[in-house]
Enzyme design. Structure first.
Site, short mmCIF file in Angstrom:
data_model
loop_
_atom_site.label_atom_id
_atom_site.label_comp_id
_atom_site.label_asym_id
_atom_site.label_seq_id
_atom_site.Cartn_x
_atom_site.Cartn_y
_atom_site.Cartn_z
N ILE A 51 0.81 -1.21 0.00
CA ILE A 51 0.00 0.00 0.00
C ILE A 51 0.85 1.26 0.00
CG2 ILE A 51 -0.14 0.13 2.53
CD1 ILE A 51 -2.96 1.02 0.04
N TYR A 61 13.01 -1.69 12.49
CA TYR A 61 12.09 -0.60 12.76
C TYR A 61 12.65 0.33 13.84
CZ TYR A 61 8.75 -3.72 10.41
OH TYR A 61 8.13 -4.55 9.51
N HIS A 74 0.08 -2.08 14.68
CA HIS A 74 -0.08 -0.62 14.66
C HIS A 74 0.13 0.00 16.04
CE1 HIS A 74 -2.60 -0.26 10.69
NE2 HIS A 74 -1.42 -0.81 10.51
N LYS A 102 -4.98 3.02 8.52
CA LYS A 102 -6.18 2.52 9.17
C LYS A 102 -6.22 0.98 9.06
CE LYS A 102 -8.13 1.09 5.39
NZ LYS A 102 -8.46 -0.32 5.24
#
Length: 423
Positions: free
Chosen positions: A37, A81, A102, A120
């Site tokens: 995405i 990360y 998330h 989202k």
């Protein structure tokens, strides 16, 4: 012909926008994940934004991160990360990780002092949403900015649609979001319970979200009922992951909202895959201008004109590609106090579009090729820079979005998605 050429030109520029001359002091972004995405939702919008540069990427697999960085010309590849969060040259992070990650990584990013643009659904459930979006870090002086990137509501088409809606007078509304069969693989992470998968997690922020916002933004009074269908994959079936759902919500004004979503809709059951429609209660029209527009000079003695308005927004999730706002007003001229004494019935319809705020009658920047994600990024940058934001998805929006999804899961008899153990 002109409209077809306009469509192709608009879509071409959305996927290949003109590169902006970058500001001398832009916001430096890192991307946490090489998710599919990311190019559409962040990298492409960043190209046309003068105050955004992408400087680093990290992924679970460093080799994948390196390939992603090479393909998208990202200067730095971080080995983890946490390495990305530890980089003092990064101001903001975009997080398109799987849903179940998330909460942890958004909170870690906030603790590292980074502004967070979070895909989202922002969290796996309402417990996480309360903890994350009400975290004390966000209320401290100079606090970082956190935004759940519910991009669709930032587009001018939404503002134009809502200009025809009277939230308090909605009688019923329905929203759909359907992915056709074969579009999503059976082993996709969307079907992984541990990663907060499921059709409601994937499409619910849109279907349930637009119902809530259409009704005025408040949480519905209750979810009256919900049903679900299992996916084909055996693992997901055992975990009671839903491939499709339907949920009925009763809102404070007594109106009904129905949401339907699917990650694998059979072509034999095809319906409009991406539609929001609201129908209002009957209202007596007293405004002289509207009466004239409706073709009535003035009602006669002991007569009244009653209107029932239905407004629909097609492709409400990605209206930047194409959309249509259809307004249908059904008028009835009748005797006052006698609904059955109908003198005349007639209908007025109109279609509207708004790819820029200028087309929506609002003085606000935007270009016809800006995607929903680009409009969202614009407001995020404004908020980080300390400027006024014209649209925002605030703390209560994010928490109520998670609560509404939980309500649907509970009504369907399904387990809520697991809560992160990270503290």
């Amino acid at each position: 012909m002109a409209s077809i050429l306009g469509f192709f030109n608009r879509v071409r520029q959305q996927y290949s926008p003109p590169a902006a001359t970058k500001d001398p002091h832009p916001l430096r972004f890192g991307i946490m994940s090489a998710a599919n995405i990311a190019p559409m939702a962040f990298l492409t919008p960043a190209i046309s934004h003068p105050e955004v540069v992408v400087t680093a990427v990290a992924a679970r697999d460093p080799a994948k991160a390196a390939a992603f960085a090479k393909k998208h010309k990202i200067p730095k590849v971080k080995q983890s990360y946490q390495d990305l969060l530890d980089d003092p040259d990064i101001d903001c992070v975009y997080i398109p990780l799987p849903n179940g990650l998330h909460y942890e990584w958004a909170l870690r990013a906030l603790r590292a002092g980074k502004h967070v643009l979070l895909e989202k659904p922002g969290t796996s459930n309402a417990i996480e949403a309360e903890k994350l979006f009400r975290h004390p870090l966000l209320s401290e002086p100079g606090a970082p900015v956190l935004l759940e990137a519910t991009h669709s509501w930032f587009h001018p088409a939404w503002a134009r649609f809502m200009s025809f809606v009277d939230s308090a007078e909605i009688d019923k509304a329905r929203a759909t979001m359907m992915a056709p069969a074969g579009f999503i693989a059976d082993d996709d992470i969307r079907f992984d319970y541990d990663l907060a998968g499921g059709a409601m997690m994937d499409t619910g922020p849109y279907t349930l979200g637009c119902l809530r916002l259409a009704f005025g933004g408040e949480l519905p009074a209750k979810c009256e009922k919900a049903s679900w269908e299992p996916p084909r994959a055996e693992k997901a079936r055992k975990e009671h992951i839903e491939n499709a759902y339907e949920a009925h919500f009763r809102f404070a004004n007594g109106g009904l909202g129905v949401a339907r979503g699917s990650l694998n809709m059979p072509l034999t059951e095809w319906e409009t895959p991406n539609l929001l429609e609201v129908t209002h209660r009957p209202v007596v029209v007293e405004d002289e201008r509207e009466l004239n527009q409706a073709g009535v000079v003035a009602p006669g003695e002991a007569q009244q004109v009653v209107r029932i308005r239905t407004v629909s927004l097609s492709l409400y999730v990605m209206p930047s590609l194409y959309h249509n706002i259809h307004v249908r007003d059904e008028y009835t001229l009748r005797e006052t106090g006698r609904p059955e004494a109908v003198i005349r019935r007639w209908t007025k319809t109109a279609n509207h579009k708004a790819y820029t705020f200028r087309e929506a009658g609002v003085e606000q920047p935007g270009e016809i090729y800006w995607s929903t994600y680009r409009y969202c990024l614009e407001q995020f940058v404004h908020r980080v820079k300390g400027r006024e934001t014209q649209q925002w998805f605030d703390v209560e929006d994010s928490i109520n979005s998670a609560r509404m999804i939980d309500m649907a899961y509970e009504a369907a008899g399904l387990a809520l998605r697991p809560t992160s153990k990270y503290e």
